[in-house]
Design an enzyme around this catalytic site. Structure first.
Site, short mmCIF file in Angstrom:
data_model
loop_
_atom_site.label_atom_id
_atom_site.label_comp_id
_atom_site.label_asym_id
_atom_site.label_seq_id
_atom_site.Cartn_x
_atom_site.Cartn_y
_atom_site.Cartn_z
CG HIS A 180 54.44 30.64 41.32
ND1 HIS A 180 54.34 31.93 41.59
CD2 HIS A 180 55.11 29.87 42.88
CE1 HIS A 180 53.95 31.67 42.25
NE2 HIS A 180 54.08 31.01 43.24
CD GLU A 185 53.73 31.21 47.79
OE1 GLU A 185 52.77 29.06 48.28
OE2 GLU A 185 53.89 30.69 46.99
MN MN Z 1 54.27 29.99 45.51
#
Ligand code: MN
Length: 260
Positions: A129, A108
């Site tokens: 997260h 990412e």
């Molecule tokens: Mn992520």
């Protein structure tokens, strides 16, 4: 005479042109070495974000390169708590690694490059997260240290740009662009079903914001269980954010001594 390459066509005609046509794309050269203090802060940020419960085995933090604004620095793919200076890689803003030397980048990394492209004021990006912010409900500031949230955070809905069957990850430059558009001029963007991304004008401020966005999420949830909540007004949030910017150093000093 050996054709010197790009300019060879001027001296040897067709040979030079053929030379241009068949020459493979040259690998990007690394920028000048970043300031050691910047790398040290980036390594410390990785450890602090783990210590403060913002990241676990996942999540990542980057800084814009101090010698070249079209590059950024981000660890190779690994748990943030374990990152050392030798793990820090350089990237172009499209997410292409420079001088990877066999190190595997985060899937990412496009989150970071796309935001640096869209926001020249941003010098650091944190993606996590963290549990408090993944539900998809917008965050609103319930206390002064989270004034940087503004009146309400935007929420990125990946279905709007990539349909109903993705794995939720921002695994392409195009998805990074879409996330950056939703972020707009805000400090934090929530990512429905996934996590959040926080930006700032330096890595210490961005760590401060990521930590207090998480604290605010817990306070907001607790407060809403107790009854109706009075959120900060837009003006209170702006004024409190201004004050908070002056307090970043105090928090950083404390968090820094708690981490190896
Ligand atoms: Mn992520």
């Amino acid at each position: 005479q050996v054709c010197p390459g790009v300019w060879g066509c001027l001296c040897c005609g067709l040979t030079g042109l053929v030379g241009i046509a068949v020459r493979p794309a040259r690998a990007a050269e690394p920028a000048s070495a970043p300031a050691p203090a910047l790398v040290a802060d980036l390594v410390a940020a990785n450890h602090i974000l783990f210590d403060q419960g913002v990241v676990d085995g996942f999540g990542h933090v980057s800084v814009r390169h101090d010698k070249d604004p079209s590059r950024f620095l981000l660890s190779r793919s690994m748990a943030p708590a374990l990152v050392q200076a030798g793990d820090i890689m350089e990237f172009e803003l499209d997410g292409a690694p420079v001088g990877a030397a066999g190190r595997m980048p985060y899937l990412e990394r496009f989150i970071h490059g796309a935001i640096y492209r869209a926001r020249p004021d941003v010098m650091s990006v944190i993606h996590s997260h963290s549990t408090g912010v993944a539900g998809g409900a917008a965050l609103r500031p319930v206390f002064h240290l989270a004034g940087f949230l503004g009146p309400e955070t935007p929420v990125f809905e990946i279905r709007d740009v990539a349909g109903p069957a993705t794995d939720l990850l921002v695994r392409s430059d195009a998805l990074g662009d879409a996330l950056a558009r939703t972020l707009g001029g805000h400090a934090v963007v929530l990512m429905r079903g996934h996590g959040s991304t926080t930006v700032g004008t330096d890595v210490r401020q961005t760590v401060f914001r990521a930590v207090y966005a998480e604290v605010n999420a817990r306070l907001q949830s607790d407060a809403q269980r107790l009854g109706p909540v009075t959120f900060l007004t837009t003006e209170e949030a702006a004024a409190a954010a201004q004050t908070g910017n002056g307090l970043v150093g105090r928090a950083w000093e404390l968090w820094r001594i708690r981490t190896p």
